[in-house]
Design an enzyme around this catalytic site. Structure first.
Site, PDB file in Angstrom:
ATOM      1  N   ARG A  40       0.655   6.366 -52.093  1.00  0.00           N
ATOM      2  CA  ARG A  40       0.641   7.360 -51.068  1.00  0.00           C
ATOM      3  C   ARG A  40       0.663   6.744 -49.671  1.00  0.00           C
ATOM      4  O   ARG A  40       0.982   7.398 -48.703  1.00  0.00           O
ATOM      5  CB  ARG A  40      -0.635   8.210 -51.226  1.00  0.00           C
ATOM      6  CG  ARG A  40      -0.521   9.218 -52.371  1.00  0.00           C
ATOM      7  CD  ARG A  40      -1.813   9.936 -52.629  1.00  0.00           C
ATOM      8  NE  ARG A  40      -2.624   9.069 -53.480  1.00  0.00           N
ATOM      9  CZ  ARG A  40      -3.845   9.401 -53.855  1.00  0.00           C
ATOM     10  NH1 ARG A  40      -4.414  10.488 -53.434  1.00  0.00           N
ATOM     11  NH2 ARG A  40      -4.508   8.609 -54.672  1.00  0.00           N
ATOM     12  N   GLY A  41       0.321   5.460 -49.591  1.00  0.00           N
ATOM     13  CA  GLY A  41       0.152   4.818 -48.287  1.00  0.00           C
ATOM     14  C   GLY A  41       1.399   4.813 -47.419  1.00  0.00           C
ATOM     15  O   GLY A  41       1.312   4.740 -46.196  1.00  0.00           O
ATOM     16  N   ASP A  94       4.587   0.637 -46.828  1.00  0.00           N
ATOM     17  CA  ASP A  94       3.649   0.446 -45.719  1.00  0.00           C
ATOM     18  C   ASP A  94       3.385  -1.034 -45.423  1.00  0.00           C
ATOM     19  O   ASP A  94       3.351  -1.448 -44.279  1.00  0.00           O
ATOM     20  CB  ASP A  94       2.320   1.196 -45.983  1.00  0.00           C
ATOM     21  CG  ASP A  94       1.680   0.854 -47.327  1.00  0.00           C
ATOM     22  OD1 ASP A  94       2.300   0.113 -48.130  1.00  0.00           O
ATOM     23  OD2 ASP A  94       0.561   1.338 -47.590  1.00  0.00           O
ATOM     24  N   ASP A  97       2.210  -7.696 -48.934  1.00  0.00           N
ATOM     25  CA  ASP A  97       1.105  -8.641 -48.798  1.00  0.00           C
ATOM     26  C   ASP A  97       1.334  -9.772 -49.815  1.00  0.00           C
ATOM     27  O   ASP A  97       2.148 -10.659 -49.595  1.00  0.00           O
ATOM     28  CB  ASP A  97      -0.185  -7.858 -49.077  1.00  0.00           C
ATOM     29  CG  ASP A  97      -1.424  -8.610 -48.704  1.00  0.00           C
ATOM     30  OD1 ASP A  97      -1.852  -9.423 -49.519  1.00  0.00           O
ATOM     31  OD2 ASP A  97      -1.974  -8.399 -47.613  1.00  0.00           O
ATOM     32  N   THR A  98       0.681  -9.703 -50.957  1.00  0.00           N
ATOM     33  CA  THR A  98       0.941 -10.713 -51.995  1.00  0.00           C
ATOM     34  C   THR A  98       2.360 -10.576 -52.551  1.00  0.00           C
ATOM     35  O   THR A  98       2.911 -11.519 -53.094  1.00  0.00           O
ATOM     36  CB  THR A  98      -0.038 -10.551 -53.181  1.00  0.00           C
ATOM     37  OG1 THR A  98       0.141  -9.249 -53.750  1.00  0.00           O
ATOM     38  CG2 THR A  98      -1.469 -10.724 -52.738  1.00  0.00           C
ATOM     39  N   GLY A  99       2.908  -9.387 -52.446  1.00  0.00           N
ATOM     40  CA  GLY A  99       4.255  -9.145 -52.980  1.00  0.00           C
ATOM     41  C   GLY A  99       4.249  -8.703 -54.437  1.00  0.00           C
ATOM     42  O   GLY A  99       5.310  -8.407 -54.999  1.00  0.00           O
ATOM     43  N   THR A 101       3.088  -5.956 -55.987  1.00  0.00           N
ATOM     44  CA  THR A 101       3.498  -4.566 -56.224  1.00  0.00           C
ATOM     45  C   THR A 101       5.005  -4.417 -56.043  1.00  0.00           C
ATOM     46  O   THR A 101       5.687  -3.822 -56.880  1.00  0.00           O
ATOM     47  CB  THR A 101       2.770  -3.620 -55.238  1.00  0.00           C
ATOM     48  OG1 THR A 101       1.375  -3.879 -55.326  1.00  0.00           O
ATOM     49  CG2 THR A 101       3.037  -2.175 -55.569  1.00  0.00           C
ATOM     50  N   ARG A 160      -5.946   8.598 -43.552  1.00  0.00           N
ATOM     51  CA  ARG A 160      -4.484   8.453 -43.591  1.00  0.00           C
ATOM     52  C   ARG A 160      -3.827   9.224 -42.447  1.00  0.00           C
ATOM     53  O   ARG A 160      -2.763   8.883 -41.963  1.00  0.00           O
ATOM     54  CB  ARG A 160      -3.915   9.007 -44.899  1.00  0.00           C
ATOM     55  CG  ARG A 160      -4.190   8.186 -46.115  1.00  0.00           C
ATOM     56  CD  ARG A 160      -3.357   8.698 -47.299  1.00  0.00           C
ATOM     57  NE  ARG A 160      -3.942   8.321 -48.562  1.00  0.00           N
ATOM     58  CZ  ARG A 160      -3.816   7.132 -49.130  1.00  0.00           C
ATOM     59  NH1 ARG A 160      -3.120   6.195 -48.534  1.00  0.00           N
ATOM     60  NH2 ARG A 160      -4.379   6.860 -50.292  1.00  0.00           N
TER      61      ARG A 160
END
Lengths: 170, 120
Positions: A40-41, A94, A97-99, A101, A160
């Site tokens: 949802r972000g 959004d 980061d670590t990649g 996902t 949010r």
């Protein structure tokens, strides 16, 4: 708990989404673009980006099971509604980061044989990347290692809706 | 320490992690389907005059699809100088090897984002 110090204003965020939108419009002219927005972000960035595009495009949504709720492995809890085979897919996310996902999502979407696959991320933390083989084509802001709320980013599913992006208060 | 049945572990046997942070990183990689191996290779960093190994470095994880070695350190930032030095040496001696150091702060941040339990 308060939202914390403002990091980027709504105006700055929208202005950057419009810049990215202009670049994407140029790059995808005459192509069959599908904007894929992970829930949802990413939904606010996804909407701002979509409205910044001046070419016809489809918009679709996916949702991945969050790590803290998953058991055996990540999976889509909401899949795309449309077919992406032969179409140009751009994931509007959004943050990368670590990649991990995006790695999973790209791998999953590639199996459906899109004509192309790329990522537009609002925020990027390249120094935290564990998997580096991501097709990140558009970056809004490279940000420090802070936690954010607002503009789609949540803390326990709240905040949010805040128009600005805030550094989460400790 | 628990040792779950991993799905994309590419090593032999059952990995024996040195601490909770390593276990959580393994679970995270496994959850997202990124193949990984645990301590598959030791890099010699220094030998004495007779060829005996006097310094070596065994990174915690290897991600074959990324061709990346990953070292997780749970030491305080002020105590990681030795590890940083080893990593620099590794890069000098093995320029083709990709390696990253994940600091305690990185692990804590990741835990906070993903709500992992790194308490023990």
């Amino acid at each position: 708990m308060s939202a914390g110090e403002r990091y980027l204003t709504a105006g700055q965020l929208l202005a950057r989404a419009r810049e990215l939108g202009a670049a994407i419009t140029r790059d995808y002219e005459q192509r069959d673009l599908v904007l894929v927005v992970p829930l949802r972000g990413s939904f606010i960035f996804g909407v701002d980006l979509s409205r910044s595009l001046t070419l016809p495009h489809a918009i679709d949504f996916v949702e991945l099971e969050p790590y803290h709720r998953g058991e055996r492995g990540v999976r889509l809890v909401k899949d795309l509604d449309g077919d992406i085979r032969g179409r140009d897919v751009l994931i509007a996310v959004d943050v990368v980061d670590t990649g991990l996902t995006m790695h999973y999502l790209c791998k999953t979407l590639r199996l459906r044989e899109p004509a192309s696959l790329s990522i537009a991320t609002l925020l990027d933390r390249p120094y935290r990347r564990l998997v580096d083989d991501l097709p990140v084509g558009y970056i809004g802001f490279t940000v420090p290692d802070e936690l954010f709320v607002g503009y789609g980013f949540a803390l326990e599913d709240r905040y949010r809706n805040l128009p600005d992006l805030h550094i989460r208060a400790a | 320490m628990e040792s779950p049945d991993f799905q994309v572990f590419r090593g032999a046997g059952r990995p024996r992690f040195a601490n909770r942070a390593e276990l959580e990183c393994a679970k995270l990689l496994d959850y997202y389907g990124v193949p990984w191996d645990y301590e598959p290779r030791t890099f010699v960093l220094e030998t004495d005059g007779e060829g005996r190994v006097t310094e070596a470095f065994t990174p915690d994880f290897f991600l074959p699809e990324q061709n990346l070695y990953l070292e997780i350190t749970v030491m305080k930032q002020t105590l990681v100088t030795r590890k940083n030095r080893k990593l620099r040496k590794l890069r000098q001696l093995y320029p083709d090897v990709n390696a990253k150091l994940f600091y305690r702060r990185d692990v804590e941040r990741l835990a906070e984002r993903l709500r992992l339990d790194l308490a023990s």
